[in-house]
Design an enzyme around this catalytic site. Structure first.
Site, PDB file in Angstrom:
ATOM      1  N   HIS A 230      22.711  17.752  47.054  1.00 50.67           N
ATOM      2  CA  HIS A 230      22.439  18.920  47.894  1.00 50.67           C
ATOM      3  C   HIS A 230      21.433  18.645  49.017  1.00 50.67           C
ATOM      4  O   HIS A 230      20.509  19.433  49.221  1.00 50.67           O
ATOM      5  CB  HIS A 230      21.899  20.072  47.030  1.00 50.67           C
ATOM      6  CG  HIS A 230      22.863  20.558  46.001  1.00 50.67           C
ATOM      7  ND1 HIS A 230      22.472  21.330  44.923  1.00 50.67           N
ATOM      8  CD2 HIS A 230      24.196  20.402  45.882  1.00 50.67           C
ATOM      9  CE1 HIS A 230      23.533  21.622  44.183  1.00 50.67           C
ATOM     10  NE2 HIS A 230      24.593  21.066  44.735  1.00 50.67           N
TER      11      HIS A 230
HETATM   12  C1  FAD Z   1      29.602  14.864  44.975  1.00 48.09           C
HETATM   13  C2  FAD Z   1      29.152  16.202  45.481  1.00 48.09           C
HETATM   14  C3  FAD Z   1      29.147  17.296  44.614  1.00 48.09           C
HETATM   15  C4  FAD Z   1      28.724  18.550  45.070  1.00 48.09           C
HETATM   16  N1  FAD Z   1      28.861  19.630  44.249  1.00 48.09           N
HETATM   17  C5  FAD Z   1      28.653  20.877  44.761  1.00 48.09           C
HETATM   18  C6  FAD Z   1      29.008  22.029  44.022  1.00 48.09           C
HETATM   19  O1  FAD Z   1      29.529  21.959  42.905  1.00 48.09           O
HETATM   20  N2  FAD Z   1      28.776  23.233  44.592  1.00 48.09           N
HETATM   21  C7  FAD Z   1      28.209  23.360  45.830  1.00 48.09           C
HETATM   22  O2  FAD Z   1      27.995  24.493  46.275  1.00 48.09           O
HETATM   23  N3  FAD Z   1      27.857  22.275  46.534  1.00 48.09           N
HETATM   24  C8  FAD Z   1      28.106  21.043  46.060  1.00 48.09           C
HETATM   25  N4  FAD Z   1      27.842  19.947  46.819  1.00 48.09           N
HETATM   26  C9  FAD Z   1      27.175  20.142  48.125  1.00 48.09           C
HETATM   27  C10 FAD Z   1      28.076  20.757  49.191  1.00 48.09           C
HETATM   28  O3  FAD Z   1      29.393  20.327  49.048  1.00 48.09           O
HETATM   29  C11 FAD Z   1      27.493  20.405  50.559  1.00 48.09           C
HETATM   30  O4  FAD Z   1      26.200  20.980  50.680  1.00 48.09           O
HETATM   31  C12 FAD Z   1      28.322  20.905  51.723  1.00 48.09           C
HETATM   32  O5  FAD Z   1      29.667  20.545  51.577  1.00 48.09           O
HETATM   33  C13 FAD Z   1      27.767  20.312  53.021  1.00 48.09           C
HETATM   34  O6  FAD Z   1      28.513  20.798  54.095  1.00 48.09           O
HETATM   35  P1  FAD Z   1      28.307  20.216  55.561  1.00 48.09           P
HETATM   36  O7  FAD Z   1      29.282  20.907  56.429  1.00 48.09           O
HETATM   37  O8  FAD Z   1      26.878  20.269  55.904  1.00 48.09           O
HETATM   38  O9  FAD Z   1      28.675  18.657  55.460  1.00 48.09           O
HETATM   39  P2  FAD Z   1      29.994  17.966  54.917  1.00 48.09           P
HETATM   40  O10 FAD Z   1      30.844  18.932  54.163  1.00 48.09           O
HETATM   41  O11 FAD Z   1      29.552  16.747  54.187  1.00 48.09           O
HETATM   42  O12 FAD Z   1      30.811  17.603  56.223  1.00 48.09           O
HETATM   43  C14 FAD Z   1      30.433  16.646  57.169  1.00 48.09           C
HETATM   44  C15 FAD Z   1      31.727  16.067  57.761  1.00 48.09           C
HETATM   45  O13 FAD Z   1      31.402  15.403  58.963  1.00 48.09           O
HETATM   46  C16 FAD Z   1      32.068  14.159  59.004  1.00 48.09           C
HETATM   47  N5  FAD Z   1      31.263  13.273  59.857  1.00 48.09           N
HETATM   48  C17 FAD Z   1      30.002  12.882  59.624  1.00 48.09           C
HETATM   49  N6  FAD Z   1      29.561  12.096  60.639  1.00 48.09           N
HETATM   50  C18 FAD Z   1      30.575  12.006  61.510  1.00 48.09           C
HETATM   51  C19 FAD Z   1      30.728  11.328  62.752  1.00 48.09           C
HETATM   52  N7  FAD Z   1      29.738  10.601  63.280  1.00 48.09           N
HETATM   53  N8  FAD Z   1      31.920  11.439  63.411  1.00 48.09           N
HETATM   54  C20 FAD Z   1      32.935  12.190  62.898  1.00 48.09           C
HETATM   55  N9  FAD Z   1      32.832  12.846  61.706  1.00 48.09           N
HETATM   56  C21 FAD Z   1      31.659  12.759  61.030  1.00 48.09           C
HETATM   57  C22 FAD Z   1      32.091  13.729  57.553  1.00 48.09           C
HETATM   58  O14 FAD Z   1      33.061  12.722  57.318  1.00 48.09           O
HETATM   59  C23 FAD Z   1      32.380  15.033  56.849  1.00 48.09           C
HETATM   60  O15 FAD Z   1      33.761  15.282  56.743  1.00 48.09           O
HETATM   61  C24 FAD Z   1      28.252  18.693  46.405  1.00 48.09           C
HETATM   62  C25 FAD Z   1      28.261  17.602  47.273  1.00 48.09           C
HETATM   63  C26 FAD Z   1      28.718  16.366  46.832  1.00 48.09           C
HETATM   64  C27 FAD Z   1      28.737  15.212  47.795  1.00 48.09           C
END
Ligand code: FAD
Length: 545
Positions: A472
């Site tokens: 997280h």
């Molecule tokens: C293993 C795991 C288990 C989890 N379990 C839970 C759970 O059970 N419940 C819950 O609520 N949360 C959980 N979380 C946390 C939650 O999923 C994250 O907080 C949330 O998905 C983050 O969202 P985000 O949009 O910030 O980033 P992300 O969803 O990580 O998205 C970022 C995206 O940007 C892309 N990206 C990054 N850099 C670049 C670049 N330079 N160029 C192009 N694309 C790029 C990545 O490939 C990715 O697809 C978990 C996370 C993980 C990893």
């Protein structure tokens, strides 16, 4: 393929939890052209979509980034794996599916820190707008949104025993952690629709991909933001070995998550000059807060060997049992494959006088050395203890000007006495529940940390040896009203720059008391309204696509 120099209204970097929401909401207006860049590929791996597939995919090299922390002082100097999703849906395609928003107090504290528009009353309409909640619409839940949320269907004698034991130990039952009150023990809610994972790629992006005004480019790694003076005008990215440029007429939106958004800003010359100049990066804007303030939830497990009951450990070792579990999933629409990271949750207070719970637990009728690792050879069950609101903050810094090189990550776990005290007190609460009569029917021997140990130092040694991230990370592009913040709370615009916002987990002022995916989706729903200049009144009932 995008023609070199092609212009869009918005360019979104990252098709994760936040990026998919933005792409959907912005392209609802047919006159708005959006380019969505995603470093990973399509979400075709079948295990992404089966809830229990979570445990298979955490470290899958084709659909995850495999980051690693710097040595962790409070954890004996070891490094820790930090996977993130690298696929359409981002981490919402590989996460544990648990849906918990956090506490009312979390958002009221965000507001207290100087972030107008982020109190619980302000953000609740955006949670409700996102949700298609199985419980139906009421003051706490939405029922018309794109994101399906369901109560878990995985019955097991140990689930009942753990809930009964928690009640015997003085905790109350709570049938809905996203309702009026988070405290107590009960079944977890998951982002599941018709037995399948409801990632933001499924909920938001797929319907929006039918629109001609949305272009999605996969395997496209953003290398840097292009600036003219202080204005962001586009993105340079690598796709199929070719360096391409796309231009943004209106804005660049960074949704790469808590690791990649600050990394991309630093690569683009936005950060601390003392850190970036020696790496040969030309400065665009000095903003030392980029990458600072990193928070994460640390989790540590108590494991008991059990008798007189079958656990997931035996299922993982028997083809016959796996076939039975598969049939149960397909035909009865329940059972072990319906589970995400865990089936049962508990929120508790480690000491009297606290206004709200400060530890979260996830109980599993199985056990392993590390999440995603091999399950134990003996029948056992486990509860992970996760302090909700750590005080410790760390940092993230690029090591070189190479966009493909992973950054240095230092979460500084357990850097404060309070963080250590809450962890130790929380683990003792977990042990007490295993000793309550309902669990004693099954629990025969404490495996982790071992029954003979009950000193603070002993518990902290157990934490040092075994604790892991609960995935997280937040706050590396924190919002706030001051210089120690990266984005402005009223717009999520990067302070001191034009036409660039960060909208993802990295903008949280502090990590919330729960799992972070729900809050990221809320942030993106609110961020979309900021871009569309709509108010919260329009929030509930706006369907995606
Ligand atoms: C293993 C795991 C288990 C989890 N379990 C839970 C759970 O059970 N419940 C819950 O609520 N949360 C959980 N979380 C946390 C939650 O999923 C994250 O907080 C949330 O998905 C983050 O969202 P985000 O949009 O910030 O980033 P992300 O969803 O990580 O998205 C970022 C995206 O940007 C892309 N990206 C990054 N850099 C670049 C670049 N330079 N160029 C192009 N694309 C790029 C990545 O490939 C990715 O697809 C978990 C996370 C993980 C990893």
């Amino acid at each position: 393929m995008v023609a070199d120099g092609e212009t869009f209204d918005f360019i979104i970097v990252g098709a994760g939890s936040a990026g998919c929401v933005l792409a959907s909401r912005l392209t609802a207006d047919a006159g708005t052209r959006v380019l969505l860049l995603e470093a990973g590929g399509k979400d075709t791996n079948p295990w992404i979509h089966i809830p229990a597939g979570f445990y298979r995919n955490i470290y899958h090299p084709k659909i995850t980034w495999q980051f690693e922390t710097e040595p962790l002082a409070a954890l004996g100097g070891r490094r820790m794996a930090w996977p993130r999703g690298k696929v359409l849906g981002g981490s919402s395609s590989i996460n544990g599916l648990i849906y918990i928003r956090g506490q009312k107090q979390d958002f009221d504290q965000w507001r207290q820190l100087g972030n107008p528009g982020w109190s619980y009353d302000d953000v609740l309409p955006y949670f409700r707008r996102a949700e298609c909640h199985e419980l139906g619409a009421d003051e706490h839940h939405g029922a018309d949104g794109p994101l399906s949320v369901s109560t878990l269907r995985a019955e097991h004698a140990l689930h009942d025993a753990f809930m009964d034991a928690a009640v015997e130990a003085g905790h109350k039952r709570n049938p809905d952690f996203n309702g009026a009150d988070q405290e107590g023990v009960g079944p977890l809610q998951l982002t599941v629709r018709n037995m399948r994972r409801c990632s933001t790629a499924v909920a938001y992006l797929r319907p929006a991909m039918k629109r001609p005004n949305l272009r999605v480019e996969i395997r496209a790694l953003a290398h840097r933001v292009l600036f003219e003076g202080k204005r962001a005008v586009g993105i340079e990215y690598l796709q199929d070995g070719v360096l391409r440029r796309a231009r943004a007429r209106r804005e660049v939106l960074l949704s790469g998550g808590s690791i990649n958004s600050p990394q991309l800003l630093q690569l683009s010359g936005v950060g601390d000059p003392e850190h970036l100049r020696p790496l040969g990066i030309a400065m665009v804007h000095a903003l030392p807060a980029v990458g600072a303030n990193l928070q994460d939830h640390l989790g540590c497990r108590v494991i008991f060997k059990v008798a007189n009951v079958e656990t997931l450990n035996e299922v993982s070792r028997s083809w016959l049992r796996q076939v039975r579990t598969g049939l149960e999933y397909l035909f009865a629409r329940r059972g072990a494959l319906m589970m995400g990271a865990a089936p049962i949750g508990l929120f508790a207070r480690t000491r009297p006088g606290l206004a709200a719970p400060d530890v979260q637990y996830q109980f599993l009728a199985g056990s392993f050395e590390k999440p995603g690792g091999i399950m134990h050879k003996f029948p056992a069950c486990s509860a992970v203890c996760i302090p909700c609101r750590p005080e410790s903050r760390g940092w993230l810094r690029i090591r070189s000007a190479d966009p493909a090189a992973p950054p240095a990550i230092q979460p500084n776990y357990l850097a404060t006495q309070n963080d250590r005290d809450v962890m130790v007190a929380g683990l003792r609460i977990a042990r007490r529940i295993f000793h309550s009569p309902a669990m004693r029917r099954y629990a025969v021997e404490e495996f982790w940390p071992g029954a003979d140990m009950d000193t603070d130092a002993g518990w902290l040694e157990h934490v040092a040896q075994t604790a892991s991230t609960t995935f997280h990370p937040t706050s590396t592009c924190m919002m706030g009203p001051h210089d120690n913040a990266v984005v402005d709370p009223t717009s999520l615009k990067v302070r001191g720059l034009d036409a660039i916002r960060v909208i993802d987990a990295s903008v949280m002022p502090a990590v919330v008391s729960g799992n972070t995916n729900a809050t990221v989706i809320m942030i993106a729903e609110k961020g979309a309204d900021m871009l569309l200049q709509r108010g919260a009144a329009a929030a509930v009932g706006a369907r995606a696509a």
